[in-house]
Design a protein around this motif. Structure first.
Motif, PDB file in Angstrom:
ATOM      1  N   ASP A  53      75.924 -12.097   2.350  1.00  0.00           N
ATOM      2  CA  ASP A  53      76.199 -10.887   1.561  1.00  0.00           C
ATOM      3  C   ASP A  53      75.140  -9.831   1.841  1.00  0.00           C
ATOM      4  N   PRO A  54      75.532  -8.579   1.724  1.00  0.00           N
ATOM      5  CA  PRO A  54      74.510  -7.530   1.850  1.00  0.00           C
ATOM      6  C   PRO A  54      73.486  -7.655   0.717  1.00  0.00           C
ATOM      7  N   VAL A  55      72.263  -7.230   0.953  1.00  0.00           N
ATOM      8  CA  VAL A  55      71.199  -7.386  -0.041  1.00  0.00           C
ATOM      9  C   VAL A  55      71.037  -6.102  -0.847  1.00  0.00           C
ATOM     10  N   LEU A  56      71.056  -6.244  -2.166  1.00  0.00           N
ATOM     11  CA  LEU A  56      70.852  -5.083  -3.025  1.00  0.00           C
ATOM     12  C   LEU A  56      69.383  -4.665  -2.988  1.00  0.00           C
ATOM     13  N   VAL A  57      69.143  -3.376  -3.081  1.00  0.00           N
ATOM     14  CA  VAL A  57      67.770  -2.864  -3.053  1.00  0.00           C
ATOM     15  C   VAL A  57      66.922  -3.518  -4.148  1.00  0.00           C
ATOM     16  N   VAL A  58      67.476  -3.630  -5.356  1.00  0.00           N
ATOM     17  CA  VAL A  58      66.714  -4.226  -6.462  1.00  0.00           C
ATOM     18  C   VAL A  58      66.329  -5.666  -6.147  1.00  0.00           C
ATOM     19  N   ASP A  59      67.275  -6.426  -5.614  1.00  0.00           N
ATOM     20  CA  ASP A  59      66.986  -7.822  -5.275  1.00  0.00           C
ATOM     21  C   ASP A  59      65.924  -7.902  -4.192  1.00  0.00           C
ATOM     22  N   PHE A  60      65.978  -6.957  -3.281  1.00  0.00           N
ATOM     23  CA  PHE A  60      65.027  -6.892  -2.178  1.00  0.00           C
ATOM     24  C   PHE A  60      63.608  -6.666  -2.720  1.00  0.00           C
ATOM     25  N   LEU A  61      63.475  -5.748  -3.661  1.00  0.00           N
ATOM     26  CA  LEU A  61      62.167  -5.477  -4.256  1.00  0.00           C
ATOM     27  C   LEU A  61      61.675  -6.709  -5.019  1.00  0.00           C
ATOM     28  N   ASP A  62      62.595  -7.359  -5.750  1.00  0.00           N
ATOM     29  CA  ASP A  62      62.228  -8.574  -6.488  1.00  0.00           C
ATOM     30  C   ASP A  62      61.747  -9.655  -5.529  1.00  0.00           C
ATOM     31  N   GLU A  63      62.473  -9.792  -4.446  1.00  0.00           N
ATOM     32  CA  GLU A  63      62.114 -10.789  -3.431  1.00  0.00           C
ATOM     33  C   GLU A  63      60.719 -10.489  -2.863  1.00  0.00           C
ATOM     34  N   VAL A  86      77.359   0.854  -3.719  1.00  0.00           N
ATOM     35  CA  VAL A  86      76.369  -0.147  -4.062  1.00  0.00           C
ATOM     36  C   VAL A  86      75.158   0.062  -3.146  1.00  0.00           C
ATOM     37  N   MET A  87      73.947   0.037  -3.750  1.00  0.00           N
ATOM     38  CA  MET A  87      72.751   0.336  -2.959  1.00  0.00           C
ATOM     39  C   MET A  87      72.247  -0.875  -2.192  1.00  0.00           C
ATOM     40  N   HIS A  88      72.584  -0.920  -0.924  1.00  0.00           N
ATOM     41  CA  HIS A  88      72.162  -2.031  -0.067  1.00  0.00           C
ATOM     42  C   HIS A  88      70.942  -1.662   0.765  1.00  0.00           C
ATOM     43  N   VAL A  89      70.195  -2.672   1.125  1.00  0.00           N
ATOM     44  CA  VAL A  89      69.009  -2.456   1.947  1.00  0.00           C
ATOM     45  C   VAL A  89      69.371  -1.972   3.355  1.00  0.00           C
ATOM     46  N   GLY A  90      70.411  -2.600   3.913  1.00  0.00           N
ATOM     47  CA  GLY A  90      70.794  -2.264   5.275  1.00  0.00           C
ATOM     48  C   GLY A  90      71.283  -0.832   5.382  1.00  0.00           C
ATOM     49  N   HIS A  91      71.574  -0.232   4.237  1.00  0.00           N
ATOM     50  CA  HIS A  91      72.065   1.126   4.195  1.00  0.00           C
ATOM     51  C   HIS A  91      70.876   2.080   4.294  1.00  0.00           C
ATOM     52  N   TYR A  92      71.078   3.314   3.994  1.00  0.00           N
ATOM     53  CA  TYR A  92      70.052   4.311   4.291  1.00  0.00           C
ATOM     54  C   TYR A  92      69.133   4.684   3.136  1.00  0.00           C
ATOM     55  N   VAL A  93      69.534   4.381   1.882  1.00  0.00           N
ATOM     56  CA  VAL A  93      68.827   4.976   0.742  1.00  0.00           C
ATOM     57  C   VAL A  93      67.347   4.609   0.701  1.00  0.00           C
ATOM     58  N   LEU A  94      67.065   3.327   0.898  1.00  0.00           N
ATOM     59  CA  LEU A  94      65.680   2.876   0.805  1.00  0.00           C
ATOM     60  C   LEU A  94      64.820   3.546   1.879  1.00  0.00           C
ATOM     61  N   ARG A  95      65.346   3.604   3.089  1.00  0.00           N
ATOM     62  CA  ARG A  95      64.576   4.226   4.178  1.00  0.00           C
ATOM     63  C   ARG A  95      64.347   5.704   3.900  1.00  0.00           C
ATOM     64  N   SER A  96      65.389   6.388   3.477  1.00  0.00           N
ATOM     65  CA  SER A  96      65.247   7.820   3.208  1.00  0.00           C
ATOM     66  C   SER A  96      64.220   8.053   2.105  1.00  0.00           C
ATOM     67  N   THR A  97      64.208   7.163   1.115  1.00  0.00           N
ATOM     68  CA  THR A  97      63.284   7.297   0.000  1.00  0.00           C
ATOM     69  C   THR A  97      61.843   7.099   0.482  1.00  0.00           C
ATOM     70  N   ILE A  98      61.627   6.045   1.252  1.00  0.00           N
ATOM     71  CA  ILE A  98      60.269   5.709   1.705  1.00  0.00           C
ATOM     72  C   ILE A  98      59.752   6.739   2.722  1.00  0.00           C
ATOM     73  N   ILE A  99      60.568   7.041   3.713  1.00  0.00           N
ATOM     74  CA  ILE A  99      60.140   7.999   4.743  1.00  0.00           C
ATOM     75  C   ILE A  99      60.007   9.389   4.136  1.00  0.00           C
ATOM     76  N   GLY A 100      60.983   9.761   3.318  1.00  0.00           N
ATOM     77  CA  GLY A 100      60.970  11.084   2.687  1.00  0.00           C
ATOM     78  C   GLY A 100      59.724  11.272   1.831  1.00  0.00           C
ATOM     79  N   ASP A 101      59.403  10.252   1.065  1.00  0.00           N
ATOM     80  CA  ASP A 101      58.234  10.360   0.191  1.00  0.00           C
ATOM     81  C   ASP A 101      56.954  10.520   1.009  1.00  0.00           C
ATOM     82  N   ALA A 102      56.833   9.771   2.105  1.00  0.00           N
ATOM     83  CA  ALA A 102      55.632   9.881   2.939  1.00  0.00           C
ATOM     84  C   ALA A 102      55.525  11.291   3.527  1.00  0.00           C
TER      85      ALA A 102
END
Ligand code: ARG
Length: 595
Positions: A393-403, A138-154
């Motif tokens: 609960d851990p926060v899902l990436v999608v919910d985080f973006l919506d928030e 499950v893609m959580h914010v506290g996990h690495y995917v979002l950071r890797s995506t943002i930093i990697g893209d930059a």
């Protein structure tokens, strides 16, 4: 210098000081020549080499104190267009003052040719391993995917900006035991999946359920293991189930990438390398790097205390195998000059072991091929603990973006922007602010550390945040409009209207603008994107000081009518906006004309 590139002042000065040191002390080999920007009181740049030379000279039998050395170097700086004068201060600092003519010239080049990258040498083929979520997690914010995506893209944007050839690879975890878990649960839940191609409605729940069963049902667990083995030998039924699951996951990912403006990310998960794994194992065997221990084939790598597991006792391949195969493919087939892995810090040992194994196998020389783990810490909540919802609960990436969107919308409404902007403009602003704030929060912290995320802080238009920069940019852009100066009028003034830079705040702003190429060069070295963020923040500060002290547009105090436009200063505003745009583009942050 080549007009195609923006000039790196630090490089220019350090060459001049290299020569000066050379003529002052011809016997020294590789003396330090770094010249850094300094604060106003100590000139424009500063050379601190003298301190470091004391010992080097002493070893050669020359006794001198740093101040004498500094003076000697200063006396040897040759006539050149960059430097107005140098003087020695304190225990041995050499202060450097730039010539106004040179700075004016470069600002004019910036205006007439736009923002160009500094010279970085030959074009490199750069492969960036980034984002790379595990399909079965499950893609959580506290996990690495979002950071890797943002930093990697930059980082990709930065490499593209300087002219490199970038390939962005999404190294999806789509091939390990977790996948077996999903396949088995899928087959149970949709027994006739072969004929009807069912669609998983809620991937998150499905993943949680699968894990639950895997942890609690022995029989399920056994089937899960068996299905991975089947999948890895391309059993058609398993492949079908796997494809259907991956499609759902990819759809969700595509959605996230779209929202975050992540472009050209190529899906190349672990599964992609399966066909070449046997060959890569053979190659490692032939290099004498593998040996069999306890039924497993492992690879001890010099300098590392944990071996790679290349083949498991059941004959299956591992995460290690897939990374070795990926390295081989990337070096030989893709012919990469650089391999950058934007992966969380905790995988450092694994990755370094793989890189060193590749070097030990003779696939590359780590001194010449840049193979680098670009690591980062985790995202924490304001309580400095795992990022979670109010319910824990851990926060899902999608919910985080919506928030993010919700908060940004509320913020803009609070400021009454909904009354000033039309719907389209408001929505554009809302998204630019939300995603900008999320990306900037990540990029403006030193990636190596964990960082604390707070929506309130990130939406604060006063601190070092994306909104602050976006507002500043928009204000700069609106200056000309408010003064009824058309873009073509500005264009026509470039090169014609003389810049004076006579006011100290004009001078300070201009020098800050010309530091941009050096920031880029530094970032190409360390990929610490917070340095660029800090620079943009500082640039905004310089601009504000200039704006407060210098009239750009003079208005009649009673009527409010424009009386005079100081075109040279308006050009300085334009140059500032250009540099800011270039910075935003690298960071992947949107700008909007109206906010
Ligand atoms: N999917 C991996 C994980 O979730 C990250 C992959 C990083 N890239 C790599 N080539 N190992 O931990």
């Amino acid at each position: 210098s080549d007009k195609k590139n923006m000039v790196s002042i630090m490089t220019g000065l350090s060459q001049l000081f290299g020569q000066a040191i050379q003529s002052a002390y011809p016997d020294l080999v590789d003396p330090p020549t770094t010249v850094v920007p300094s604060t106003q009181r100590f000139g424009d740049y500063q050379c601190n080499s003298a301190m470091g030379l004391v010992k080097m000279l002493k070893d050669k039998g020359v006794k001198a104190n740093p101040r004498e050395i500094a003076q000697n170097i200063a006396n040897n700086v040759s006539e050149n267009p960059l430097i107005e004068k140098v003087d020695v201060a304190g225990p041995g600092f050499i202060n450097v003052y730039l010539t106004k003519a040179y700075v004016i010239d470069e600002i004019n080049n910036l205006l007439s040719m736009g923002v160009r990258p500094p010279y970085v040498g030959a074009r490199k083929r750069v492969l960036v391993d980034m984002s790379s979520p595990n399909i079965a997690k499950v893609m959580h914010v506290g996990h690495y995917v979002l950071r890797s995506t943002i930093i990697g893209d930059a980082i990709c944007r930065l490499c593209e900006f300087v002219g490199h050839d970038v390939l962005k690879l999404n190294h999806l975890g789509d091939w390990g035991i977790e996948i077996g878990m999903l396949i088995t649960n899928f087959q149970d839940e949709f027994p006739n999946y072969l004929s009807i191609s069912p669609l998983i409605q809620d991937l998150t729940t499905f993943i949680q359920e699968s894990k639950q069963r895997f942890d609690n049902e022995e029989e399920f667990k056994a089937r899960a293991y068996a299905s991975v083995v089947k999948l890895q030998s391309y059993d058609p039924d398993c492949v079908k189930a796997w494809t259907l699951i991956c499609d759902v996951s990819r759809n969700e990912l595509r959605n996230i990438y779209k929202r975050l403006d992540i472009k050209n990310l190529v899906d190349r998960g672990e599964s992609y390398y399966q066909p070449i794994m046997p060959k890569v194992v053979e190659i490692l065997d032939k290099s004498g790097l593998t040996k069999v221990e306890d039924g497993r084939k492992i690879c001890w790598v010099p300098g590392h205390s944990v071996p790679l597991t290349i083949v498991k006792s059941d004959g299956g391949f591992t995460y290690d195998t897939s990374d070795m195969a990926a390295l081989h493919q990337r070096l030989f087939k893709e012919k990469a000059d650089w391999l950058l892995y934007v992966v969380n810090q905790s995988q450092n040992e694994h990755l370094e072991t793989c890189y060193d194994a590749a070097a030990a196998a003779g696939w590359c020389d780590r001194k010449t091929t840049r193979i680098e783990h670009v690591g980062f810490g985790v995202v924490l909540g304001e309580d400095k603990k795992r990022f979670k919802t109010v319910y824990g609960d851990p926060v899902l990436v999608v919910d985080f973006l919506d928030e993010g969107i919700r908060r940004s919308e509320a913020r803009l409404r609070e400021e009454g922007r909904d009354k000033v902007l039309n719907e389209e403009e408001f929505n554009a602003a809302k998204e630019a602010v939300a995603y900008g704030c999320i990306k900037y929060a990540d990029l403006s912290h030193n990636r190596v550390h964990d960082y604390v995320f707070s929506f309130d802080k990130m939406l604060d238009s006063k601190g070092n945040t994306a909104v602050y920069l976006q507002y500043a940019y928009m204000r700069i852009q609106s200056i000309a409009r408010a003064a009824n100066v058309k873009p073509e009028d500005i264009e026509a003034a470039i090169g014609k209207v003389q810049l004076s830079l006579d006011h100290p705040k004009e001078w300070k702003l201009a020098k800050c603008l010309l530091r941009f190429p050096d920031i880029v060069l530094r970032n190409m070295d360390d990929f610490l994107m917070h340095i660029l963020c800090e620079y943009l923040y500082e640039l905004c500060g310089c601009f504000t000081e200039f704006w407060d002290a210098c009239y750009v547009v003079e208005k009649d105090k009673t009527t409010g009518n424009v009386v005079k436009v100081n075109m040279d200063r308006l050009l300085l505003c334009t140059a500032t906006a250009r540099i800011m745009e270039a910075g935003f583009r690298i960071l992947g942050i949107r700008t909007v004309a109206k906010m």
